[in-house]
Design an enzyme around this catalytic site. Structure first.
Site, PDB file in Angstrom:
ATOM      1  N   SER A   9      49.478  36.572  15.178  1.00 20.44           N
ATOM      2  CA  SER A   9      48.270  36.460  15.998  1.00 20.44           C
ATOM      3  C   SER A   9      47.673  35.062  15.949  1.00 20.44           C
ATOM      4  CB  SER A   9      47.227  37.493  15.550  1.00 20.44           C
ATOM      5  OG  SER A   9      46.994  37.392  14.153  1.00 20.44           O
TER       6      SER A   9
ATOM      7  N   ASN B 138      42.066  42.609   5.517  1.00 26.66           N
ATOM      8  CA  ASN B 138      41.327  43.620   6.279  1.00 26.66           C
ATOM      9  C   ASN B 138      39.811  43.396   6.223  1.00 26.66           C
ATOM     10  OD1 ASN B 138      43.868  44.577   6.600  1.00 26.66           O
ATOM     11  ND2 ASN B 138      43.638  46.403   5.331  1.00 26.66           N
TER      12      ASN B 138
ATOM     13  N   THR C 172      17.865  49.766  50.994  1.00 24.40           N
ATOM     14  CA  THR C 172      18.457  50.804  50.150  1.00 24.40           C
ATOM     15  C   THR C 172      19.631  51.345  50.962  1.00 24.40           C
ATOM     16  OG1 THR C 172      17.166  52.642  51.025  1.00 24.40           O
ATOM     17  CG2 THR C 172      16.189  51.441  49.182  1.00 24.40           C
ATOM     18  N   HIS C 173      20.696  51.750  50.270  1.00 23.93           N
ATOM     19  CA  HIS C 173      21.938  52.148  50.957  1.00 23.93           C
ATOM     20  C   HIS C 173      22.424  51.021  51.860  1.00 23.93           C
ATOM     21  CE1 HIS C 173      20.888  56.362  49.807  1.00 23.93           C
ATOM     22  NE2 HIS C 173      19.672  55.873  49.998  1.00 23.93           N
TER      23      HIS C 173
ATOM     24  N   SER D  51      38.543  26.908  54.392  1.00 23.47           N
ATOM     25  CA  SER D  51      39.799  27.608  54.651  1.00 23.47           C
ATOM     26  C   SER D  51      40.850  26.591  55.055  1.00 23.47           C
ATOM     27  CB  SER D  51      39.583  28.618  55.783  1.00 23.47           C
ATOM     28  OG  SER D  51      40.819  28.934  56.390  1.00 23.47           O
TER      29      SER D  51
ATOM     30  N   LYS E   3      35.202  27.788  58.432  1.00 24.15           N
ATOM     31  CA  LYS E   3      34.891  28.670  57.305  1.00 24.15           C
ATOM     32  C   LYS E   3      34.152  27.956  56.186  1.00 24.15           C
ATOM     33  CE  LYS E   3      35.907  32.472  56.655  1.00 24.15           C
ATOM     34  NZ  LYS E   3      37.203  33.062  56.329  1.00 24.15           N
TER      35      LYS E   3
ATOM     36  N   ASN F 198      33.540  29.463  52.565  1.00 20.86           N
ATOM     37  CA  ASN F 198      33.789  30.662  51.764  1.00 20.86           C
ATOM     38  C   ASN F 198      33.021  30.625  50.437  1.00 20.86           C
ATOM     39  OD1 ASN F 198      35.551  31.675  53.691  1.00 20.86           O
ATOM     40  ND2 ASN F 198      37.306  30.607  52.781  1.00 20.86           N
TER      41      ASN F 198
ATOM     42  N   GLU G  68      32.672  35.358  44.896  1.00 22.32           N
ATOM     43  CA  GLU G  68      33.714  36.381  44.913  1.00 22.32           C
ATOM     44  C   GLU G  68      34.383  36.473  43.546  1.00 22.32           C
ATOM     45  OE1 GLU G  68      35.967  36.117  48.924  1.00 22.32           O
ATOM     46  OE2 GLU G  68      34.863  34.250  48.681  1.00 22.32           O
TER      47      GLU G  68
ATOM     48  N   TYR H 167      42.240  50.455   8.016  1.00 24.54           N
ATOM     49  CA  TYR H 167      42.760  49.414   8.899  1.00 24.54           C
ATOM     50  C   TYR H 167      44.086  49.859   9.497  1.00 24.54           C
ATOM     51  CZ  TYR H 167      44.715  45.160  10.765  1.00 24.54           C
ATOM     52  OH  TYR H 167      45.267  44.249  11.620  1.00 24.54           O
TER      53      TYR H 167
ATOM     54  N   GLN I 149      44.207  44.629  15.616  1.00 29.89           N
ATOM     55  CA  GLN I 149      44.417  43.223  15.967  1.00 29.89           C
ATOM     56  C   GLN I 149      44.244  43.005  17.479  1.00 29.89           C
ATOM     57  OE1 GLN I 149      47.358  40.666  13.863  1.00 29.89           O
ATOM     58  NE2 GLN I 149      48.491  40.743  15.784  1.00 29.89           N
TER      59      GLN I 149
ATOM     60  N   LYS J 179      41.004  41.117  19.488  1.00 23.52           N
ATOM     61  CA  LYS J 179      40.629  39.718  19.665  1.00 23.52           C
ATOM     62  C   LYS J 179      40.843  39.178  21.065  1.00 23.52           C
ATOM     63  CE  LYS J 179      41.526  39.147  14.915  1.00 23.52           C
ATOM     64  NZ  LYS J 179      41.988  40.557  14.985  1.00 23.52           N
TER      65      LYS J 179
HETATM   66  N1  ARG Z   1      45.769  39.533  11.956  1.00 20.49           N
HETATM   67  C1  ARG Z   1      45.213  40.755  11.484  1.00 20.49           C
HETATM   68  C2  ARG Z   1      44.191  41.297  12.471  1.00 20.49           C
HETATM   69  O1  ARG Z   1      43.728  40.540  13.211  1.00 20.49           O
HETATM   70  C3  ARG Z   1      44.530  40.546  10.166  1.00 20.49           C
HETATM   71  C4  ARG Z   1      44.509  41.736   9.289  1.00 20.49           C
HETATM   72  C5  ARG Z   1      45.879  42.095   8.937  1.00 20.49           C
HETATM   73  N2  ARG Z   1      45.919  42.971   7.848  1.00 20.49           N
HETATM   74  C6  ARG Z   1      47.078  43.506   7.484  1.00 20.49           C
HETATM   75  N3  ARG Z   1      47.086  44.223   6.431  1.00 20.49           N
HETATM   76  N4  ARG Z   1      48.170  43.313   8.171  1.00 20.49           N
HETATM   77  O2  ARG Z   1      43.876  42.463  12.494  1.00 20.49           O
END
Ligand code: ARG
Length: 473
Positions: free
Chosen positions: A38, A125, A170-171, A293, A299, A301, A306, A333, A338, A341
């Protein structure tokens, strides 16, 4: 990459420098590693990761696990790693699975064996949960700052639209006349809620420091978790380690807050797209904020609008997708987490990219008060006609029917209601008197609805409140 001359240490750990692998005799398949890693997105947590590690080293020193000199060496080394990230010179190594392993690997290169003591009693974790919370507490301020700028642009437009009147819908059908500032401020107050929602959430996020939860069952070292929490800016540590490492409520809450904010922006965008259409012509976008355009020379735009409308779908998708990831996970966990993110980072990036041009677009557009006024028709005062009868003692339900008869009669004669003769009115109800014609004044209709009920009447008062709110931020 080290220890190549000592076969007894040729574990995958030694070969690829990961934080684990002592019990493994074969290294991870390359495709699995790519799937698992990651670092390509979670490197963005480096600052929080390092801040958390420095605080954890202090907690370990406080618990007698680290000597003061070891704590200091770790803190120095971690600051050097931070500086490398900040300068863009940090060089990832093949075994850097995520930001946590990358920082620790580099720390070892810089300070030697003592780096191996940092992870005592800690797990990635509780580490990652802490990192993300700290990151959220930081970036929510950037989102709020960008929101405040757009909110300020809305208030500026409201301010300069004083005295202008437009059809309210409205509407999306003509309903009643509105003061133009009242329409602008309608969008402003939604953003106020978005800003305040992030305050409320931040207070909840600060209230749960997961560090010290270990992998799931807590840490066996006597760290002072309350002090550790305070050191990181939290109000208190989490009470349950198993919950603490699995809790992603803050991610879901943030995604919700951003999806709702995106929905508000989409509504503003939709209003402006429709109002910019030449058929209505209520607003004209500055050339810097509209596009042409490639085919049709005439145009203009509203692309940024949008995109604002379109990106709401993406933000809503991140929320729905992440809730689906969470549901069905067992306690503790799980690697699924993961997946928090990328949607989170993308939602924040999306808004930080969207809000500044939107603020610029709002700030620079020109309203056309004449076109707005020309779009009013007396049908929008039918409710006022009913209220006129109410003021003369007619029950509203009956007044509604009588006003409807006036509208119908006017339509059948192809005339505006104000052009009907008093006799026409009196044929419908004896209650009508000559002063009925006073009803057909759009400005008066707008003024009649007072600010206390949230109406358009006292826009000055509402503007003052909006400005006071902005000044207080
Ligand atoms: N990269 C992991 C995450 O974002 C970190 C935690 C990983 N923990 C593990 N025991 N593999 O969730």
């Amino acid at each position: 990459m080290s220890n190549q001359g000592n076969p007894s240490e040729q574990t995958p750990q030694a070969r690829i420098g990961t934080l684990w692998g002592g019990a493994f005799s074969r290294s991870t398949d390359d495709a699995v590693r790519r799937l698992n890693d990651s670092l390509r997105f979670d490197w963005r947590l480096y600052d929080e990761d390092i801040t958390g590690s420095i605080a954890w080293a202090e907690a370990l020193a406080g618990a007698g696990v680290l000597a003061e000199s070891e704590r200091a060496a770790l803190a120095d080394g971690l600051e050097r790693v931070r500086a490398e990230f900040a300068a863009g010179t940090f060089a990832p190594a093949p075994g850097d699975e995520d930001i946590h392993t990358a920082v620790e690997r580099r720390l070892g290169e810089l300070v030697g064996d003592v780096a191996g003591k940092l992870h005592t009693g800690r797990s990635r974790n509780d580490q990652v949960a802490t990192d993300v919370l700290l990151w959220l507490l930081r970036v929510r301020e950037s989102v709020q700052a960008a929101l405040l700028d757009l909110a300020g642009a809305l208030v500026e437009q409201a301010e300069s639209a004083r005295g202008a009147v437009m059809p309210g819908y409205t509407h999306f059908q003509p309903a009643q006349p509105l003061a133009v500032p009242h329409w602008w401020l309608g969008h402003f107050w939604a953003l106020v809620r978005d800003v305040e929602r992030l305050d409320t959430l931040a207070a909840a996020w600060r209230d749960k420091c997961p560090l010290g939860s270990g992998a799931l069952a807590g840490t066996p070292y006597p760290v002072d978790r309350a002090r550790l929490a305070a050191r990181l800016g939290f109000t208190r540590p989490t009470p349950n380690s198993l919950d603490a490492v699995a809790d992603r409520d803050h991610v879901a809450e943030c995604l919700f807050a951003l999806a709702l904010l995106g929905t508000h922006l989409s509504r503003l965008a939709e209003d402006l797209i429709v109002y910019a259409n030449p058929a209505l012509g209520f607003v004209r976008l500055d050339e810097r904020y509209s596009t042409g355009s490639s085919l049709m020379p005439q145009k203009r735009n509203p692309d940024p609008l949008e995109l604002a409308r379109g990106k709401a779908g993406r933000l809503i998708g991140h929320l729905g997708g992440f809730l689906a990831t969470l549901k069905g996970l067992p306690s503790g966990y799980n690697k699924d987490l993961q997946e928090d993110k990328e949607p989170l980072f993308d939602a924040v990036d999306t808004l930080l990219e969207l809000l500044p041009p939107l603020a610029g677009l709002v700030r620079t557009l020109a309203i056309d008060p004449d076109r707005m006024r020309a779009a009013l028709d007396e049908g929008m005062l039918a409710t006022d006609l009913a209220d006129y009868l109410v003021s003369k003692g007619v029950p509203f339900r009956r007044a509604h029917g009588l006003a409807g008869q006036v509208v119908r009669l006017a339509e059948s004669k192809g005339a505006a209601p104000s052009a009907l003769a008093l006799d026409d009115y009196r044929a419908i109800s004896e209650v009508f008197e000559a002063d009925v014609l006073d009803v057909f004044d759009f400005d008066a209709a707008v003024r009649r609805r007072g600010a206390v009920t949230g109406g358009a009447g006292d826009v000055d008062d509402q503007l003052a409140r909006a400005q006071a709110w902005l000044a207080a931020r």
